[in-house]
Design an enzyme around this catalytic site. Sequence first.
Site, mmCIF file in Angstrom:
data_model
loop_
_atom_site.group_PDB
_atom_site.id
_atom_site.type_symbol
_atom_site.label_atom_id
_atom_site.label_comp_id
_atom_site.label_asym_id
_atom_site.label_seq_id
_atom_site.Cartn_x
_atom_site.Cartn_y
_atom_site.Cartn_z
ATOM 1 N N GLY A 233 12.896 -2.146 9.209
ATOM 2 C CA GLY A 233 11.865 -2.535 10.167
ATOM 3 C C GLY A 233 12.053 -3.975 10.602
ATOM 4 O O GLY A 233 13.191 -4.462 10.692
ATOM 5 N N SER A 234 10.928 -4.652 10.846
ATOM 6 C CA SER A 234 10.998 -5.990 11.433
ATOM 7 C C SER A 234 11.297 -7.060 10.378
ATOM 8 O O SER A 234 11.052 -6.870 9.184
ATOM 9 C CB SER A 234 9.662 -6.325 12.107
ATOM 10 O OG SER A 234 8.645 -6.389 11.134
ATOM 11 N N THR A 237 7.995 -8.215 8.528
ATOM 12 C CA THR A 237 7.532 -7.314 7.470
ATOM 13 C C THR A 237 8.527 -7.318 6.311
ATOM 14 O O THR A 237 8.123 -7.274 5.141
ATOM 15 C CB THR A 237 7.320 -5.891 8.033
ATOM 16 O OG1 THR A 237 6.378 -5.967 9.105
ATOM 17 C CG2 THR A 237 6.783 -4.954 6.975
ATOM 18 N N GLY A 238 9.818 -7.411 6.616
ATOM 19 C CA GLY A 238 10.826 -7.473 5.563
ATOM 20 C C GLY A 238 10.609 -8.663 4.644
ATOM 21 O O GLY A 238 10.741 -8.575 3.422
ATOM 22 N N CYS A 289 18.310 -0.329 15.530
ATOM 23 C CA CYS A 289 18.628 -1.542 14.772
ATOM 24 C C CYS A 289 20.025 -2.033 15.130
ATOM 25 O O CYS A 289 20.268 -3.218 15.232
ATOM 26 C CB CYS A 289 18.501 -1.292 13.282
ATOM 27 S SG CYS A 289 19.094 0.300 12.760
ATOM 28 N N GLU A 386 15.956 -10.302 18.898
ATOM 29 C CA GLU A 386 15.982 -8.848 19.031
ATOM 30 C C GLU A 386 14.896 -8.420 20.016
ATOM 31 O O GLU A 386 13.728 -8.754 19.850
ATOM 32 C CB GLU A 386 15.742 -8.195 17.663
ATOM 33 C CG GLU A 386 15.807 -6.683 17.743
ATOM 34 C CD GLU A 386 15.745 -6.020 16.371
ATOM 35 O OE1 GLU A 386 14.731 -6.185 15.676
ATOM 36 O OE2 GLU A 386 16.717 -5.333 16.010
HETATM 37 P P1 NAI Z 1 7.246 -3.128 11.221
HETATM 38 O O1 NAI Z 1 8.280 -3.784 10.393
HETATM 39 O O2 NAI Z 1 5.896 -3.708 11.206
HETATM 40 O O3 NAI Z 1 7.116 -1.581 10.777
HETATM 41 C C1 NAI Z 1 8.086 -0.851 10.065
HETATM 42 C C2 NAI Z 1 7.437 -0.133 8.886
HETATM 43 O O4 NAI Z 1 6.858 -1.106 8.022
HETATM 44 C C3 NAI Z 1 6.300 0.810 9.269
HETATM 45 O O5 NAI Z 1 6.308 1.942 8.417
HETATM 46 C C4 NAI Z 1 5.072 -0.022 8.979
HETATM 47 O O6 NAI Z 1 3.928 0.757 8.697
HETATM 48 C C5 NAI Z 1 5.511 -0.775 7.747
HETATM 49 N N1 NAI Z 1 4.764 -2.008 7.480
HETATM 50 C C6 NAI Z 1 4.180 -2.843 8.380
HETATM 51 N N2 NAI Z 1 3.570 -3.852 7.757
HETATM 52 C C7 NAI Z 1 3.760 -3.681 6.426
HETATM 53 C C8 NAI Z 1 3.363 -4.399 5.259
HETATM 54 N N3 NAI Z 1 2.625 -5.503 5.337
HETATM 55 N N4 NAI Z 1 3.761 -3.939 4.061
HETATM 56 C C9 NAI Z 1 4.513 -2.827 3.960
HETATM 57 N N5 NAI Z 1 4.887 -2.090 5.015
HETATM 58 C C10 NAI Z 1 4.520 -2.508 6.248
HETATM 59 O O7 NAI Z 1 7.806 -3.055 12.691
HETATM 60 P P2 NAI Z 1 7.000 -2.750 14.039
HETATM 61 O O8 NAI Z 1 5.762 -3.553 14.058
HETATM 62 O O9 NAI Z 1 6.826 -1.309 14.173
HETATM 63 O O10 NAI Z 1 8.015 -3.257 15.162
HETATM 64 C C11 NAI Z 1 8.096 -4.643 15.489
HETATM 65 C C12 NAI Z 1 9.524 -5.062 15.749
HETATM 66 O O11 NAI Z 1 10.284 -4.858 14.573
HETATM 67 C C13 NAI Z 1 10.268 -4.270 16.813
HETATM 68 O O12 NAI Z 1 10.009 -4.765 18.090
HETATM 69 C C14 NAI Z 1 11.708 -4.466 16.397
HETATM 70 O O13 NAI Z 1 12.191 -5.696 16.868
HETATM 71 C C15 NAI Z 1 11.634 -4.517 14.895
HETATM 72 N N6 NAI Z 1 11.979 -3.221 14.290
HETATM 73 C C16 NAI Z 1 13.247 -3.037 13.781
HETATM 74 C C17 NAI Z 1 13.618 -1.813 13.289
HETATM 75 C C18 NAI Z 1 14.975 -1.565 12.746
HETATM 76 O O14 NAI Z 1 15.486 -0.464 12.855
HETATM 77 N N7 NAI Z 1 15.611 -2.526 12.111
HETATM 78 C C19 NAI Z 1 12.706 -0.666 13.294
HETATM 79 C C20 NAI Z 1 11.383 -0.962 13.814
HETATM 80 C C21 NAI Z 1 11.062 -2.198 14.288
#
Ligand code: NAI
Length: 484
Positions: A233-234, A237-238, A289, A386
């Site tokens: 993910g982002s 959050t990572g 990604c 990104e």
């Molecule tokens: P995100 O990182 O918030 O969400 C990804 C996952 O993390 C989802 O299942 C979400 O519920 C979970 N999550 C969110 N906050 C969390 C927390 N505090 N603790 C544990 N888990 C949590 O990403 P989001 O908001 O959907 O997208 C934002 C940006 O992130 C995108 O515009 C993109 O740039 C990037 N992204 C990158 C991805 C990749 O494949 N590397 C995939 C999705 C998003």
Amino acid sequence: MLLRPLDIDPSHCLIDGRWRGPASGQTLPLINPSDGSILCEIARGDASDIDRAVGAARAAFEGPWGKATAVERGRILQRIGGLVVENIDELAQLEALDVGKPLTQARADVVALARYMEFYAGSVDKLHGQTIPYLEGYTVYTLREAHGVTGHIIPWNYPMQIIGRSVGAALATGNAAVLKPAEEACLTALAFGELARRAGLPDGALNVVPGLGAEAGAALTAHRDVDHISFTGSVSTGRLIQRTAAEHIIPVTLELGGKSPQLVFDDADIDAALPFLVNAGIQNAGQTCSASSRILVQRGVYDQVVARMAERYSALRAGPALSDLSVGPLVSARQKEIVEGFIAKGADLNLVARGQVVTDAPAGGAYVAPALFADVPADHTLAQDEIFGPVQVIIPFEDEAEALAIANGTAYGLVASVWTQNGARQMRLARALRSGQVFLNNYGAGGGVELPFGGSGLSGHGREKGFEALYGFTTLKTVAAYHG
Ligand code: NAI
Ligand code: MG
């Protein structure tokens, strides 16, 4: 709504082999990004559901699942893969509606999910320990052991592929898993849970708890009985996840996206490169990604590449997922807003071409016409950050040294590709590029499940996919026996 043909209620969680409503009784609407309508309600799982799921996983790990042999686990995974293939039409349809992914791309993800199951089914019984020559009178050997309970927090862009690579490798190695799919897209995660159950995976070995990141996701990361977290993910959050995992010192695998470049040299086969240059940027509407969002082109072929990419961009059409055009909607109105914000920041740049949103696309859909920018300064936000949408930037370079400096000049390092006929240059750049994968005269190599994948820098750390993932989902025990 029941998910056909599996007849599961998407407002439920899969915990300990049974479908049950979330403890709070609360649900969240799941939006169809092709038209903005509500597809169904999903469970709003929270800390108490996560706690039950982790408890079920622990019991499974300490029970028959934890004692199953590699061959037995492999057979179950093989059966899951078979059921995935049998249900390809339904799974692809669910993914298309949920993610907004064009049907052909959704079908490819189903095939990839099945391939992950087959690959890990067939590889886990080849995961050997070692014997180590040591002092006289000793026999020393190593055992590869499962971590125990693994948490999988996955995003919405490739649910099936990411379930395949992380849950597949975790189950193959004997872990018991808790899967927290994204709130934007979780239908195929639920369907996968049901298929795994039907394939004979013991109760509790895989639990699926949908919910918000800040609730279910945060609870899973913070849970004291979780032994490993795999996250895609982002970056923000990572960072939170790594920090939380540090509290109880558990390993994390982070896959956080990138700003992946393709380097096109004067001697490149441009005809061969062109489809890759564009497709790697617009596949899944750029929400990948490993999307290639930067195209670095040497001066001698620069004008030609810009013109020919622009021609392809002008022909791109974005429309509803089920119309199966080259580009679907973005996953959500929020993601569309993020991407449009980036495009607006390029107002001072050379926008050389845009695709079109089809005229009959529903007004409530999250459509963005693909945008191609040229002559972009390497330090511009569009060339550094990104975007996660159908937007690519083209950057000129003079020579190999400058190309390398630009390519390595972002905070990310996930994927890179080099287009050149010069073998020595291929070898030099393959070593010098800061990137988890490097492709020579191709991009992505068909995305094969066999290919280890992961990043450096802000792209994260740890490797998934391929045989390598089996090491990440296990830990090593050294046994030293003194027998004289
Ligand atoms: P995100 O990182 O918030 O969400 C990804 C996952 O993390 C989802 O299942 C979400 O519920 C979970 N999550 C969110 N906050 C969390 C927390 N505090 N603790 C544990 N888990 C949590 O990403 P989001 O908001 O959907 O997208 C934002 C940006 O992130 C995108 O515009 C993109 O740039 C990037 N992204 C990158 C991805 C990749 O494949 N590397 C995939 C999705 C998003
Ligand atoms: Mg989020």
